[in-house]
Design an enzyme around this catalytic site. Structure first.
Site, PDB file in Angstrom:
ATOM      1  N   LYS A   1     -21.388 -48.873 -36.447  1.00 33.38           N
ATOM      2  CA  LYS A   1     -21.773 -50.243 -37.004  1.00 33.38           C
ATOM      3  C   LYS A   1     -23.071 -50.707 -36.241  1.00 33.38           C
ATOM      4  O   LYS A   1     -23.069 -50.266 -35.020  1.00 33.38           O
ATOM      5  CB  LYS A   1     -20.684 -51.153 -36.748  1.00 33.38           C
ATOM      6  CG  LYS A   1     -19.435 -50.897 -37.836  1.00 33.38           C
ATOM      7  CD  LYS A   1     -18.490 -52.120 -37.422  1.00 33.38           C
ATOM      8  CE  LYS A   1     -17.143 -51.953 -38.343  1.00 33.38           C
ATOM      9  NZ  LYS A   1     -16.271 -52.876 -37.852  1.00 33.38           N
TER      10      LYS A   1
ATOM     11  N   PHE B   1     -21.991 -52.862 -46.271  1.00 35.48           N
ATOM     12  CA  PHE B   1     -20.612 -52.664 -45.405  1.00 35.48           C
ATOM     13  C   PHE B   1     -20.885 -51.656 -44.187  1.00 35.48           C
ATOM     14  O   PHE B   1     -21.856 -50.910 -44.370  1.00 35.48           O
ATOM     15  CB  PHE B   1     -19.727 -52.282 -46.257  1.00 35.48           C
ATOM     16  CG  PHE B   1     -19.019 -53.142 -47.178  1.00 35.48           C
ATOM     17  CD1 PHE B   1     -18.803 -54.699 -46.806  1.00 35.48           C
ATOM     18  CD2 PHE B   1     -19.142 -53.034 -48.678  1.00 35.48           C
ATOM     19  CE1 PHE B   1     -18.182 -55.438 -47.810  1.00 35.48           C
ATOM     20  CE2 PHE B   1     -18.727 -54.130 -49.624  1.00 35.48           C
ATOM     21  CZ  PHE B   1     -18.206 -55.316 -49.111  1.00 35.48           C
TER      22      PHE B   1
ATOM     23  N   GLN C   1     -26.649 -60.521 -42.724  1.00 34.62           N
ATOM     24  CA  GLN C   1     -28.326 -60.783 -42.975  1.00 34.62           C
ATOM     25  C   GLN C   1     -29.142 -59.688 -43.815  1.00 34.62           C
ATOM     26  O   GLN C   1     -29.832 -59.900 -44.751  1.00 34.62           O
ATOM     27  CB  GLN C   1     -29.045 -61.059 -41.683  1.00 34.62           C
ATOM     28  CG  GLN C   1     -30.392 -61.567 -41.850  1.00 34.62           C
ATOM     29  CD  GLN C   1     -31.383 -61.729 -40.532  1.00 34.62           C
ATOM     30  OE1 GLN C   1     -32.446 -61.964 -40.545  1.00 34.62           O
ATOM     31  NE2 GLN C   1     -30.537 -61.873 -39.555  1.00 34.62           N
ATOM     32  N   SER C   2     -28.927 -58.477 -43.515  1.00 35.52           N
ATOM     33  CA  SER C   2     -29.674 -57.434 -44.100  1.00 35.52           C
ATOM     34  C   SER C   2     -29.544 -57.597 -45.592  1.00 35.52           C
ATOM     35  O   SER C   2     -30.829 -57.427 -46.163  1.00 35.52           O
ATOM     36  CB  SER C   2     -29.588 -56.112 -43.392  1.00 35.52           C
ATOM     37  OG  SER C   2     -28.252 -55.619 -43.819  1.00 35.52           O
TER      38      SER C   2
ATOM     39  N   ASP D   1     -32.826 -56.553 -39.635  1.00 36.17           N
ATOM     40  CA  ASP D   1     -31.981 -57.093 -40.673  1.00 36.17           C
ATOM     41  C   ASP D   1     -32.920 -57.484 -41.922  1.00 36.17           C
ATOM     42  O   ASP D   1     -32.696 -56.674 -42.927  1.00 36.17           O
ATOM     43  CB  ASP D   1     -31.229 -58.302 -40.208  1.00 36.17           C
ATOM     44  CG  ASP D   1     -29.876 -58.091 -39.527  1.00 36.17           C
ATOM     45  OD1 ASP D   1     -29.571 -56.826 -39.676  1.00 36.17           O
ATOM     46  OD2 ASP D   1     -29.497 -58.791 -38.859  1.00 36.17           O
TER      47      ASP D   1
ATOM     48  N   GLU E   1     -28.684 -56.336 -35.833  1.00 30.64           N
ATOM     49  CA  GLU E   1     -30.185 -56.430 -35.623  1.00 30.64           C
ATOM     50  C   GLU E   1     -30.723 -55.784 -34.442  1.00 30.64           C
ATOM     51  O   GLU E   1     -31.686 -55.124 -34.448  1.00 30.64           O
ATOM     52  CB  GLU E   1     -30.318 -58.216 -35.833  1.00 30.64           C
ATOM     53  CG  GLU E   1     -31.877 -58.451 -35.189  1.00 30.64           C
ATOM     54  CD  GLU E   1     -32.683 -57.993 -36.315  1.00 30.64           C
ATOM     55  OE1 GLU E   1     -32.627 -58.277 -37.177  1.00 30.64           O
ATOM     56  OE2 GLU E   1     -33.955 -57.407 -35.811  1.00 30.64           O
TER      57      GLU E   1
ATOM     58  N   GLY F   1     -54.279 -53.297 -32.584  1.00 30.05           N
ATOM     59  CA  GLY F   1     -55.290 -52.663 -33.383  1.00 30.05           C
ATOM     60  C   GLY F   1     -56.504 -52.219 -32.668  1.00 30.05           C
ATOM     61  O   GLY F   1     -57.413 -51.810 -33.483  1.00 30.05           O
ATOM     62  N   GLY F   2     -56.332 -52.123 -31.485  1.00 32.56           N
ATOM     63  CA  GLY F   2     -57.907 -51.722 -30.715  1.00 32.56           C
ATOM     64  C   GLY F   2     -58.998 -52.822 -30.631  1.00 32.56           C
ATOM     65  O   GLY F   2     -60.152 -52.708 -30.351  1.00 32.56           O
TER      66      GLY F   2
HETATM   67  N1  COA Z   1     -12.118 -57.932 -50.536  1.00 30.90           N
HETATM   68  C1  COA Z   1     -11.174 -57.533 -49.815  1.00 30.90           C
HETATM   69  N2  COA Z   1     -11.764 -56.550 -48.606  1.00 30.90           N
HETATM   70  C2  COA Z   1     -13.205 -56.888 -48.510  1.00 30.90           C
HETATM   71  C3  COA Z   1     -14.092 -57.763 -49.180  1.00 30.90           C
HETATM   72  C4  COA Z   1     -13.422 -58.010 -50.564  1.00 30.90           C
HETATM   73  N3  COA Z   1     -14.206 -59.019 -51.469  1.00 30.90           N
HETATM   74  N4  COA Z   1     -15.167 -57.554 -48.707  1.00 30.90           N
HETATM   75  C5  COA Z   1     -15.065 -56.832 -47.514  1.00 30.90           C
HETATM   76  N5  COA Z   1     -13.891 -56.462 -47.337  1.00 30.90           N
HETATM   77  C6  COA Z   1     -13.566 -55.609 -46.400  1.00 30.90           C
HETATM   78  C7  COA Z   1     -14.142 -54.188 -46.261  1.00 30.90           C
HETATM   79  O1  COA Z   1     -13.415 -53.355 -47.268  1.00 30.90           O
HETATM   80  C8  COA Z   1     -13.864 -53.702 -44.732  1.00 30.90           C
HETATM   81  O2  COA Z   1     -12.430 -53.374 -45.109  1.00 30.90           O
HETATM   82  P1  COA Z   1     -11.945 -51.801 -44.471  1.00 30.90           P
HETATM   83  O3  COA Z   1     -12.646 -51.691 -42.823  1.00 30.90           O
HETATM   84  O4  COA Z   1     -10.387 -52.034 -44.248  1.00 30.90           O
HETATM   85  O5  COA Z   1     -12.763 -50.847 -45.101  1.00 30.90           O
HETATM   86  C9  COA Z   1     -13.701 -54.973 -44.163  1.00 30.90           C
HETATM   87  O6  COA Z   1     -13.833 -56.173 -45.066  1.00 30.90           O
HETATM   88  C10 COA Z   1     -14.872 -55.359 -43.326  1.00 30.90           C
HETATM   89  O7  COA Z   1     -16.182 -54.714 -43.613  1.00 30.90           O
HETATM   90  P2  COA Z   1     -17.272 -54.349 -42.593  1.00 30.90           P
HETATM   91  O8  COA Z   1     -18.649 -54.023 -43.460  1.00 30.90           O
HETATM   92  O9  COA Z   1     -16.677 -53.188 -41.748  1.00 30.90           O
HETATM   93  O10 COA Z   1     -17.452 -55.360 -41.871  1.00 30.90           O
HETATM   94  P3  COA Z   1     -17.312 -55.658 -40.080  1.00 30.90           P
HETATM   95  O11 COA Z   1     -17.461 -57.157 -39.936  1.00 30.90           O
HETATM   96  O12 COA Z   1     -16.327 -54.932 -39.547  1.00 30.90           O
HETATM   97  O13 COA Z   1     -18.928 -55.176 -39.665  1.00 30.90           O
HETATM   98  C11 COA Z   1     -21.363 -54.965 -39.652  1.00 30.90           C
HETATM   99  C12 COA Z   1     -19.980 -55.812 -39.743  1.00 30.90           C
HETATM  100  C13 COA Z   1     -22.369 -55.641 -40.057  1.00 30.90           C
HETATM  101  C14 COA Z   1     -21.460 -54.322 -38.381  1.00 30.90           C
HETATM  102  C15 COA Z   1     -21.037 -53.725 -40.597  1.00 30.90           C
HETATM  103  O14 COA Z   1     -21.003 -54.228 -42.035  1.00 30.90           O
HETATM  104  C16 COA Z   1     -22.151 -52.780 -40.910  1.00 30.90           C
HETATM  105  O15 COA Z   1     -22.487 -51.986 -39.927  1.00 30.90           O
HETATM  106  N6  COA Z   1     -22.974 -52.774 -41.965  1.00 30.90           N
HETATM  107  C17 COA Z   1     -23.923 -52.029 -42.055  1.00 30.90           C
HETATM  108  C18 COA Z   1     -25.419 -52.436 -41.434  1.00 30.90           C
HETATM  109  C19 COA Z   1     -25.812 -53.590 -41.396  1.00 30.90           C
HETATM  110  O16 COA Z   1     -25.982 -54.084 -42.490  1.00 30.90           O
HETATM  111  N7  COA Z   1     -26.102 -54.362 -40.373  1.00 30.90           N
HETATM  112  C20 COA Z   1     -26.502 -55.494 -40.241  1.00 30.90           C
HETATM  113  C21 COA Z   1     -25.914 -56.910 -40.593  1.00 30.90           C
HETATM  114  S1  COA Z   1     -26.748 -58.107 -40.753  1.00 30.90           S
END
Ligand code: COA
Length: 533
Positions: free
Chosen positions: A241, A202, A122-123, A273, A244, A352-353
């Site tokens: 990680k 990511f 989402q974010s 987000d 929201e 807001g008071g």
């Molecule tokens: N091709 C190949 N690999 C891909 C890819 C693509 N097109 N797109 C994503 N990936 C891979 C990434 O490289 C990553 O691999 P790695 O862990 O081996 O490096 C993997 O997919 C997962 O990415 P990740 O961001 O770690 O996803 P997650 O599902 O484990 O975590 C979140 C999700 C949201 C918790 C995390 O992305 C995060 O903390 N993001 C920052 C904060 C944020 O925006 N949070 C709000 C989300 S609404």
């Protein structure tokens, strides 16, 4: 006649100089991320100069050419601002002359900006959808066969992209690329060269693990802005990680939301987000603006904790006020409950008071949203007293001043509620607005979805989708008078892969065919891991 010709020659020479300056300026802008000057526009006055036999005719031609060039430049800027500087239409300050096109017909605010959208959930998608609404060409890179994890989350229609996805990814194009495949990396490198901004959210380190370090990106394209959402900024939690509600808790929202007697509460509005996505969009636009001067990109980071805290700043304000005594506008003050060391939860107190509370309206027994937010704003206290049938409160020293009312707010709102319960929330709204009393009906999502005025302004939009049919989405909440926004459906997974490979990246048909068989744009074996936000 000779004098006349001399003057004309001088005018033409001046014109040529202006054109040269404009061309130089446009060249500088081109280097800084704007557009390259059109050779035609710069050449035209030179041609005119060469025509020695008729200076006057040359001047007229030059003027016409400049005018035409300006018109053409404007037309092109609508198609792609990249190739259309207003170089030939600068005024004395070096700024483009005001467009003569009617407002709303001079393109869009971010025409010509191309975004490499590496966001998910989402974010990040909130941010890039807003940029797309503003006219940016947003190319969403998704994992082949899987795509953004939200495509399949909270599905309401079988085999169709979920509303979670469709409502966050409108106005974008989708390309599938396996970023860990060597050919995929090559395609990404080409994209980096073609784009102005890379946006990603990511988990910390994931982009680096793909090989897309800042150094790599900056070397390929020094103009590239790399914008990231992370859960936390640098510090003890930077590797975590975050979703929201984690951000709402870490940013000071949850501890200050809810009722004093109850546990901390998260809010329905996605301030972690969507709120952070909104912050990131501002950071990106600012970086694009700075790039016009510096010619280089920069990193933009928005931590979700910071974004939430920014939205909860009034509570940090109150934290500091606590050192100087109780927070008198909090209803716990009137109730004689002592304050602790930290800002308490304040229920539905107005922040807001201006004392306010949520009051029942007619029908509250059956309708969970038959309530109104009522603010006892001091300047309209007299009107409130008259409306609720308590004219004597206007002069009673226990009620006449805001300070006198503070200790008895609960009783005052109880009396007002006796009146609001005799009317529907919309009747209360009408009666109060007529005498300038600030109130707000508690609108359900059903009421918002059906509200005609929100449809008319384009804030709520119905979009048609090839696999799921019609759905409602939130359009652009930011209205620009010269940048119209047409909300388009979200793309299917990889819908634009071939189009982008060919038209944006310049791969030939045979190269595209090779890429197809390479495995770089087709499903990998590994599944996605993200869970719902
Ligand atoms: N091709 C190949 N690999 C891909 C890819 C693509 N097109 N797109 C994503 N990936 C891979 C990434 O490289 C990553 O691999 P790695 O862990 O081996 O490096 C993997 O997919 C997962 O990415 P990740 O961001 O770690 O996803 P997650 O599902 O484990 O975590 C979140 C999700 C949201 C918790 C995390 O992305 C995060 O903390 N993001 C920052 C904060 C944020 O925006 N949070 C709000 C989300 S609404």
């Amino acid at each position: 006649m000779a004098k006349k010709a001399k003057r004309a020659a001088a005018r033409v020479t001046k014109k040529a100089a202006v054109a040269r300056r404009a061309a130089a300026h446009a060249k500088a802008r081109g280097a800084a991320g704007a557009t390259k000057p059109s050779a035609k526009r710069v050449r035209a006055p030179k041609k005119a100069l060469a025509n020695k036999q008729s200076m006057l005719a040359a001047e007229a031609r030059a003027a016409r050419t400049a005018e035409n060039a300006a018109r053409k430049a404007e037309k092109r800027s609508i198609k792609t601002a990249k190739r259309a500087p207003a170089a030939a239409v600068k005024n004395g300050n070096g700024h483009p002359k005001p467009s003569t096109r009617p407002f709303g017909q001079a393109g869009k605010a971010l025409d010509g900006v191309r975004i490499l959208d590496f966001t998910h959930v989402q974010s990040g998608p909130t941010c890039t959808q807003l940029l797309a609404y503003m006219g940016a060409d947003v190319i969403k890179v998704e994992r082949p066969g899987v795509g953004d994890i939200t495509r399949g989350q909270l599905r309401d229609v079988p085999n169709a992209d979920s509303l979670y996805f469709t409502m966050l990814n409108g106005n974008k194009r989708s390309i599938t690329i396996d970023s860990k495949h060597p050919k995929g990396r090559e395609i990404l490198d080409r994209l980096i060269k073609q784009c102005d901004v890379l946006v990603e959210n990511f988990a910390p380190g994931a982009l680096d693990r793909m090989g897309l370090t800042w150094e790599h990106i900056h070397k390929l394209n020094p103009r590239m802005i790399v914008a990231s959402v992370k859960g936390f900024g640098p510090g003890p939690y930077e590797d975590c990680k975050v979703y929201e509600n984690v951000a709402q808790c870490a940013g000071g929202s949850a501890s200050t939301t809810g009722f004093r007697e109850g546990p901390p509460l998260v809010t329905g509005a996605q301030i972690g987000d969507s709120g952070t996505g909104l912050h990131l969009a501002l950071g990106i636009v600012s970086a694009l603006y700075q790039r016009i001067r510096t010619g280089r990109g920069q990193k933009v980071l928005c931590a979700m904790q910071d974004g939430v805290l920014n939205l909860a700043r009034v509570k940090l304000r109150d934290q500091q006020r606590l050192a100087h005594g109780p927070l008198k506008e909090y209803s716990q003050f009137g109730e004689g409950v002592a304050f602790g060391k930290a800002v308490p939860r304040a229920g539905n107190d107005s922040g807001g008071g201006q004392p306010g509370w949520i009051l029942k309206c007619k029908g509250w027994e059956d309708d969970p949203d038959a309530y109104i937010y009522f603010i006892t704003q001091a300047p309209v206290w007299g009107a409130i007293c008259d409306l609720i049938g308590k004219p004597e409160w206007k002069t009673d020293p226990d009620y006449a001043t805001p300070n006198a009312r503070l200790p008895r707010l609960k009783a005052i709102f109880g009396t007002i509620e006796q009146w609001t319960m005799t009317k529907t929330k919309f009747e209360v709204m009408d009666l109060c607005n007529a005498v300038d009393i600030p109130v707000g009906p508690i609108l359900s999502m059903k009421e918002i979805a059906e509200e005609p005025s929100l449809r008319q302004t384009g804030t709520v939009v119905e979009v048609d989708h090839p696999t799921r049919g019609k759905y409602l989405t939130v359009g652009n909440p930011i209205k620009l008078s010269d940048s119209p926004c047409e909300v388009a459906r979200s793309p299917l997974l990889g819908e634009h892969t071939e189009e982008i490979l060919g038209k944006v990246l310049g791969y030939s048909a045979s190269e595209v065919a090779e890429i197809k068989t390479s495995g770089a744009i087709t499903p990998a074996e590994k599944g996605a891991r993200a869970e719902a936000a």
